[in-house]
Enzyme design. Structure first.
Site, short mmCIF file in Angstrom:
data_model
loop_
_atom_site.label_atom_id
_atom_site.label_comp_id
_atom_site.label_asym_id
_atom_site.label_seq_id
_atom_site.Cartn_x
_atom_site.Cartn_y
_atom_site.Cartn_z
N CYS A 139 0.87 -1.18 0.00
CA CYS A 139 0.00 0.00 0.00
C CYS A 139 0.90 1.23 0.00
O CYS A 139 1.70 1.42 0.93
CB CYS A 139 -0.87 -0.02 1.26
SG CYS A 139 -1.89 1.44 1.49
N THR A 167 -0.01 4.31 0.33
CA THR A 167 -0.43 5.29 1.33
C THR A 167 0.14 4.92 2.70
O THR A 167 0.73 5.77 3.39
CB THR A 167 -1.97 5.34 1.40
OG1 THR A 167 -2.47 5.49 0.07
CG2 THR A 167 -2.45 6.48 2.26
N CYS A 206 -0.98 3.65 -6.54
CA CYS A 206 -1.86 3.06 -5.54
C CYS A 206 -2.11 1.63 -6.00
O CYS A 206 -2.43 1.40 -7.17
CB CYS A 206 -3.18 3.83 -5.46
SG CYS A 206 -4.48 2.98 -4.54
N1 DGL Z 1 -3.95 0.60 -1.99
C1 DGL Z 1 -3.55 1.75 -1.29
C2 DGL Z 1 -2.35 2.44 -1.90
O1 DGL Z 1 -1.56 1.82 -2.55
C3 DGL Z 1 -4.56 2.69 -0.73
C4 DGL Z 1 -5.92 2.82 -1.26
C5 DGL Z 1 -6.81 3.50 -0.24
O2 DGL Z 1 -7.08 2.83 0.75
O3 DGL Z 1 -7.16 4.66 -0.41
O4 DGL Z 1 -2.16 3.61 -1.68
#
Ligand code: DGL
Length: 280
Positions: free
Chosen positions: A78, A80, A188
């Site tokens: 992830c 984020t 993301c």
């Molecule tokens: N999959 C996540 C990323 O790579 C975050 C998506 C989310 O929860 O907003 O940032």
């Protein structure tokens, strides 16, 4: 019928939800002898507009759970959570941690037009990590940072080929293309599931950079890789903080129909018990 191996030495993989499953797929392909424990924090997704304090606290709790499950390494699948929490997790947990960041460095090497479009969550786009990547690796490139609210939600709902998803994608991609972007970074992990749609909107002359294989290579560099189990299958466990049927249905929609999904235990219990069941 292959028997699952013990999960005592599995690799923990964590995302706010289903996005990290694209990374998990690449990890399994690269490291077929490894077992994995995947945690989807679907009950709290999306992370994109959550406060950094909230994301940090969830990342720490889930890393604690995976450590209690005796994970031998952690992949933060992830962007984020990585840009917000990886630093703190590395200080706090004594195991190899592979984190993600938008692939601005490779994109800056690939682009011919010197215009790169980065699609990511709002938290990732405004993070100091992204500013550092742009300054360090893309000084000669115009990097258009496009936050994509709503897009991860569409993926959580498995609405890949859906009118709302297409409208969001067009709104986030077409202005960057009009500015001359010839390279799109999927910043993301959820967006990997929209790769076909993104490529269709962008057209064949645009390169879409999706980093799952690079993360798998990175993980194989930092762990002692397990040998292929003889006559036994490596196991994958799934946990979610959301409805288990929802994650099971998503897994089925991406071709993993027999995956069994467990409810993520509450954090207090996670740190004390750390139990898990071998599935697959
Ligand atoms: N999959 C996540 C990323 O790579 C975050 C998506 C989310 O929860 O907003 O940032």
């Amino acid at each position: 019928m292959l028997n699952p191996v013990t999960t005592s030495e599995s690799i923990g993989v964590y995302d706010s939800g289903v996005g990290g499953l694209a990374v998990l797929r690449a990890l399994k392909a690269k490291l077929p002898g490894e077992s994995f424990t995947y945690v989807a924090d679907c009950g709290n997704a999306p992370y994109g507009d959550r406060s950094p304090q909230f994301v940090e606290s969830r990342a720490r709790d889930i890393a604690g759970f995976l450590t209690a499950c005796r994970a031998k390494a952690l992949v933060i699948a992830c962007n984020t959570a990585s840009v917000v929490a990886a630093h703190g997790l590395r200080d706090h947990f004594d195991l190899p941690i592979v984190a993600m960041e938008p692939a601005i460095k490779p994109a800056a090497l690939l682009t011919r037009s010197k215009v790169v479009l980065v699609l990511a969550t709002s938290n990732t786009i405004r993070s100091p990590s992204v500013a550092r990547l742009c300054n360090t690796y893309a000084a000669d490139t115009r990097v258009i940072l496009q936050a994509c609210p709503g897009l991860a939600d569409q993926v959580e709902r498995a609405q890949f080929d859906h009118q709302v998803t297409r409208q969001l994608l067009e709104a986030y991609i077409l202005p960057g293309l009009a500015e001359g972007a010839d390279t799109i970074v999927l910043g993301c992990t959820h967006y990997a599931f929209l790769g076909n749609e993104i490529s269709r909107i962008a057209g064949p002359s645009v390169t879409v950079v999706e980093p799952s294989d690079a993360i798998a290579s990175q993980l194989s560099r930092v762990i002692a890789v397990s040998p292929l189990p003889q006559g036994r299958a490596a196991a994958t466990l799934f946990y979610t903080s959301g409805p288990t049927q929802q994650l099971a249905a998503f897994l089925e929609s991406i071709g993993e129909p027999s995956a069994q999904v467990h409810a993520l235990p509450t954090v207090g219990a996670q740190r004390q018990s750390g139990t898990s069941q071998a599935l697959n």
